[in-house]
Enzyme design. Structure first.
Site, PDB file in Angstrom:
ATOM      1  N   ASN A 148       0.790  -1.363   0.131  1.00 45.38           N
ATOM      2  CA  ASN A 148       0.008  -0.115  -0.127  1.00 45.38           C
ATOM      3  C   ASN A 148       0.666   1.268  -0.114  1.00 45.38           C
ATOM      4  O   ASN A 148       0.572   2.282  -0.502  1.00 45.38           O
ATOM      5  CB  ASN A 148      -1.108  -0.022   1.188  1.00 45.38           C
ATOM      6  CG  ASN A 148      -0.376  -0.100   2.503  1.00 45.38           C
ATOM      7  OD1 ASN A 148       0.719  -0.561   2.580  1.00 45.38           O
ATOM      8  ND2 ASN A 148      -1.187   0.578   3.488  1.00 45.38           N
ATOM      9  N   GLU A 246       4.211  -4.863  12.418  1.00 46.95           N
ATOM     10  CA  GLU A 246       3.670  -3.491  12.174  1.00 46.95           C
ATOM     11  C   GLU A 246       2.204  -4.469  11.099  1.00 46.95           C
ATOM     12  O   GLU A 246       2.312  -4.577  10.036  1.00 46.95           O
ATOM     13  CB  GLU A 246       4.083  -2.527  11.650  1.00 46.95           C
ATOM     14  CG  GLU A 246       5.270  -1.955  11.965  1.00 46.95           C
ATOM     15  CD  GLU A 246       4.803  -1.023  13.283  1.00 46.95           C
ATOM     16  OE1 GLU A 246       3.906  -0.823  13.293  1.00 46.95           O
ATOM     17  OE2 GLU A 246       6.081  -0.637  13.985  1.00 46.95           O
ATOM     18  N   CYS A 280      -3.321   1.358   6.658  1.00 43.16           N
ATOM     19  CA  CYS A 280      -3.610   0.580   8.039  1.00 43.16           C
ATOM     20  C   CYS A 280      -4.341   1.594   8.901  1.00 43.16           C
ATOM     21  O   CYS A 280      -5.147   1.154   9.733  1.00 43.16           O
ATOM     22  CB  CYS A 280      -2.344  -0.297   8.603  1.00 43.16           C
ATOM     23  SG  CYS A 280      -0.992   1.308   8.775  1.00 43.16           S
ATOM     24  N   GLU A 458       8.103   1.218  15.932  1.00 43.16           N
ATOM     25  CA  GLU A 458       8.812   1.672  15.240  1.00 43.16           C
ATOM     26  C   GLU A 458       9.053   3.366  15.175  1.00 43.16           C
ATOM     27  O   GLU A 458       8.002   3.991  15.793  1.00 43.16           O
ATOM     28  CB  GLU A 458       9.010   1.159  13.723  1.00 43.16           C
ATOM     29  CG  GLU A 458       9.490  -0.432  13.888  1.00 43.16           C
ATOM     30  CD  GLU A 458       9.529  -1.236  12.434  1.00 43.16           C
ATOM     31  OE1 GLU A 458       9.977  -0.240  11.491  1.00 43.16           O
ATOM     32  OE2 GLU A 458       9.550  -2.242  12.377  1.00 43.16           O
TER      33      GLU A 458
HETATM   34  P1  NAD Z   1       0.718  -9.353   3.494  1.00 45.09           P
HETATM   35  O1  NAD Z   1       0.581  -9.711   4.787  1.00 45.09           O
HETATM   36  O2  NAD Z   1      -0.185 -10.377   2.552  1.00 45.09           O
HETATM   37  O3  NAD Z   1       1.914  -9.113   2.780  1.00 45.09           O
HETATM   38  C1  NAD Z   1       2.974  -8.275   3.338  1.00 45.09           C
HETATM   39  C2  NAD Z   1       4.564  -8.751   2.752  1.00 45.09           C
HETATM   40  O4  NAD Z   1       4.647  -9.944   3.460  1.00 45.09           O
HETATM   41  C3  NAD Z   1       4.569  -8.992   1.321  1.00 45.09           C
HETATM   42  O5  NAD Z   1       5.812  -8.700   1.089  1.00 45.09           O
HETATM   43  C4  NAD Z   1       4.334 -10.521   0.974  1.00 45.09           C
HETATM   44  O6  NAD Z   1       5.004 -10.968   0.019  1.00 45.09           O
HETATM   45  C5  NAD Z   1       5.059 -10.988   2.390  1.00 45.09           C
HETATM   46  N1  NAD Z   1       4.704 -12.509   2.947  1.00 45.09           N
HETATM   47  C6  NAD Z   1       3.517 -12.883   2.597  1.00 45.09           C
HETATM   48  N2  NAD Z   1       3.636 -14.244   3.417  1.00 45.09           N
HETATM   49  C7  NAD Z   1       4.544 -14.318   3.788  1.00 45.09           C
HETATM   50  C8  NAD Z   1       5.022 -15.428   4.805  1.00 45.09           C
HETATM   51  N3  NAD Z   1       4.681 -16.418   5.119  1.00 45.09           N
HETATM   52  N4  NAD Z   1       6.499 -15.011   5.023  1.00 45.09           N
HETATM   53  C9  NAD Z   1       7.232 -13.950   5.138  1.00 45.09           C
HETATM   54  N5  NAD Z   1       6.655 -12.852   4.407  1.00 45.09           N
HETATM   55  C10 NAD Z   1       5.568 -13.113   3.674  1.00 45.09           C
HETATM   56  O7  NAD Z   1       0.045  -7.864   3.496  1.00 45.09           O
HETATM   57  P2  NAD Z   1      -0.511  -6.866   2.264  1.00 45.09           P
HETATM   58  O8  NAD Z   1      -1.734  -7.341   1.426  1.00 45.09           O
HETATM   59  O9  NAD Z   1       0.544  -6.832   1.303  1.00 45.09           O
HETATM   60  O10 NAD Z   1      -0.519  -5.500   3.131  1.00 45.09           O
HETATM   61  C11 NAD Z   1      -1.968  -5.141   3.508  1.00 45.09           C
HETATM   62  C12 NAD Z   1      -1.738  -5.426   5.076  1.00 45.09           C
HETATM   63  O11 NAD Z   1      -0.811  -4.376   5.486  1.00 45.09           O
HETATM   64  C13 NAD Z   1      -2.968  -4.758   5.591  1.00 45.09           C
HETATM   65  O12 NAD Z   1      -3.433  -5.566   6.832  1.00 45.09           O
HETATM   66  C14 NAD Z   1      -2.666  -3.342   6.319  1.00 45.09           C
HETATM   67  O13 NAD Z   1      -3.295  -3.004   7.456  1.00 45.09           O
HETATM   68  C15 NAD Z   1      -1.297  -3.963   6.591  1.00 45.09           C
HETATM   69  N6  NAD Z   1      -0.427  -2.746   6.852  1.00 45.09           N
HETATM   70  C16 NAD Z   1      -0.028  -2.405   8.133  1.00 45.09           C
HETATM   71  C17 NAD Z   1       0.925  -1.218   8.355  1.00 45.09           C
HETATM   72  C18 NAD Z   1       1.293  -0.928   9.497  1.00 45.09           C
HETATM   73  O14 NAD Z   1       2.109  -0.107   9.783  1.00 45.09           O
HETATM   74  N7  NAD Z   1       0.657  -1.371  10.835  1.00 45.09           N
HETATM   75  C19 NAD Z   1       1.114  -0.565   7.310  1.00 45.09           C
HETATM   76  C20 NAD Z   1       0.871  -0.684   5.986  1.00 45.09           C
HETATM   77  C21 NAD Z   1      -0.173  -2.078   5.801  1.00 45.09           C
END
Ligand code: NAD
Length: 478
Positions: A148, A246, A280, A458
């Site tokens: 995102n 996060e 998020c 962080e």
């Molecule tokens: P996601 O969890 O699907 O993927 C995030 C990252 O993790 C990607 O690079 C993905 O390839 C990797 N990944 C997936 N499975 C993995 C595994 N088993 N081991 C290691 N890495 C793995 O999330 P998304 O769909 O890319 O992002 C959206 C989510 O992120 C939403 O829930 C949003 O709230 C959250 N988000 C949180 C913050 C925060 O700071 N709290 C900021 C931005 C987004």
């Protein structure tokens, strides 16, 4: 365009020969291919990072800060490229990509350069001894980021991690790899020592999980969804890797009856729908006090319907496309569920767009009333342009509703009585609360959540703490 990994200072093809298509969310057109890296690629990236770590970790803070400033300069010179790549890759409006993504990516490197220059150890005197606390590098870090806010979040991790003397392997989202690639180009151009920053492209089950489980990774900084965070923790925790998570959010915007209505409407719309609701921190449940409910609702809907949806490259666009067809389906399923849960769709549907966007992932901003505060749509993270509106009578009821999700990331309170706002803010179980504003960020403050929103903080000195090992040497006096 076929992307390559960046390992030990070289752009390299992944070993496996498998690729994933990168699609433009606005049109559905394929515009790049990202390699599905596997364990051998992760192994070489971790090895390169390990080989570089000792020398890099021994550099003075001031030298590492100079490198961060050079990277910031390099990113700044490619400001427009960052904005246009980010807009194309994520579907977000170009104005947002410029003001938020490009701006913050540069600012993150500048901010941490300064923070590291000023960062010092501590001395604690006892009557018969002196304690010297120093902050040593942890070692090799895995930095995993979502789609995102691609470069915004990657730079938020890379800058403090290498600033504190670690070397890193980055794994950006496979859906939005373009600006991570640009960052590697900048790092290569400025001549950062080989192996300090490495990058492997690929998906979560391949590159992501083999990076997290790698024996030679000392820390994992993960930003992404809650269920993925839980898988990451399952692997990293038993290996005692330093871990920061996060994760997702379901945040409330609380509108009190004494708010300034004009600025509240603008703020709550921005908080609900920025980046198509794919932040998020978005306020996706809006709690409105009964005395102003009718006026708020009428003006809120007017404001939502006035947003311009369309071509992300158009400077006048307010809302672009959702990240993927799968994600659009998820959002649509939640809207269907909202109807089953007794909700009324006050505004929403699909935008009318030119033919070239007919295969893109489009949906209009959607506002739902009549949902129970315990309903799934009101308590689960939808992560799209969908906001539910709820009525409350007094402050304690607002606090109770705000606290009835498993998440605990953020929230906002809108009131002309700052004391009342502070009281509510202090009662909400989240890592962050804004009063009369939203996403107003001082980079020195802690960022992170509680409950299903993650573990750790962080930001500012919290990033410097996470990306280092505080070590004490106690010297007994004669
Ligand atoms: P996601 O969890 O699907 O993927 C995030 C990252 O993790 C990607 O690079 C993905 O390839 C990797 N990944 C997936 N499975 C993995 C595994 N088993 N081991 C290691 N890495 C793995 O999330 P998304 O769909 O890319 O992002 C959206 C989510 O992120 C939403 O829930 C949003 O709230 C959250 N988000 C949180 C913050 C925060 O700071 N709290 C900021 C931005 C987004």
């Amino acid at each position: 365009m076929d992307l390559m990994n960046y390992i030990g200072g070289k752009f390299e093809r992944a070993t496996g020969g498998e690729w994933l298509e990168v699609k433009e969310p606005a049109t559905g057109d394929v515009f790049a291919r990202v390699p599905l890296s596997g364990t051998p690629d992760v192994d070489s990236a971790v090895r390169a990072a390990r080989n570089a770590q000792a020398a890099w970790g021994q550099l003075a803070h001031s030298k590492r800060a100079e490198w961060l400033d050079l990277i910031a300069d390099g990113l700044e010179s490619r400001y427009d490229d960052i904005a246009s790549l980010e807009s194309r890759d994520t579907g977000k409006p170009i104005s947002l990509a410029r003001a938020v993504d490009a701006q913050r990516s540069v600012a993150n490197f500048r901010f941490f350069a300064e923070a590291i220059r000023e960062h010092e150890g501590e001395v604690f005197e006892m009557t018969d001894a002196t304690n010297f606390v120093s902050y040593r590098p942890v070692g090799v870090g895995a930095l995993i980021t979502p789609w995102n806010l691609p470069l915004y979040l990657l730079s938020w991790k890379v800058a403090p991690a290498i600033g504190m003397g670690n070397t890193v392997v980055c794994k950006p989202s496979e859906m939005t790899p373009m600006t991570a690639n640009l960052l590697m180009e900048v790092i290569d151009d400025v001549g950062l020592p080989d192996g300090v920053v490495n990058l492997v492209h690929g998906d979560g089950s391949g590159a992501g999980s083999s990076l997290v489980s790698h024996d030679d990774i000392d820390l994992v900084s993960f930003t992404g969804g809650t269920s993925t965070g839980s898988k990451v923790a399952e692997v990293a925790a038993p290996q005692f890797k330093k871990l920061s998570l996060e994760l997702g959010g379901k945040n409330s915007s609380i509108v009190l009856d004494d708010c300034d209505m004009d600025s509240t409407i603008k703020g709550v719309v921005r908080s609900g729908f920025m980046n198509q609701g794919q932040v998020c921190l978005c306020g996706s449940r809006v709690l409105v006090q009964e005395g102003v409910y009718d006026e708020f609702l009428r003006r809120f809907i007017e404001e939502v319907e006035s947003m311009r949806i369309g071509d992300p490259s158009d400077e006048k666009t307010d809302l672009g496309a959702l990240i993927s067809a799968d994600h659009l389906r998820k959002v649509e399923r939640y809207i269907e569920l909202a109807k089953e849960e007794g909700g009324t769709i006050l505004t929403g549907g699909y935008p009318h767009l030119p033919e070239k966007f007919s295969n893109g992932n489009w949906i209009a901003p959607t506002v739902i009333s009549g949902l129970g505060v315990d309903s799934r749509c009101s308590t689960e993270e939808i992560f799209g342009p969908v906001v539910s509106i709820h009525r409350f009578s007094d402050d304690s009821e607002a606090i109770e509703i705000a606290n009835n999700t498993r998440y605990g990331l953020a929230g906002s309170v809108w009131t002309s009585d700052v004391g009342r706002g502070r009281m509510i803010a202090d009662s909400i179980h989240t890592g962050m609360v804004w009063i009369n504003t939203w996403l107003h960020r001082d980079l020195r403050v802690p960022f992170g959540g509680v409950g299903d929103s993650g573990v750790g903080r962080e930001g500012g000195k919290w990033s410097l703490g996470f990306f280092s090992e505080a070590t004490n040497v106690c010297v007994k006096h004669d």
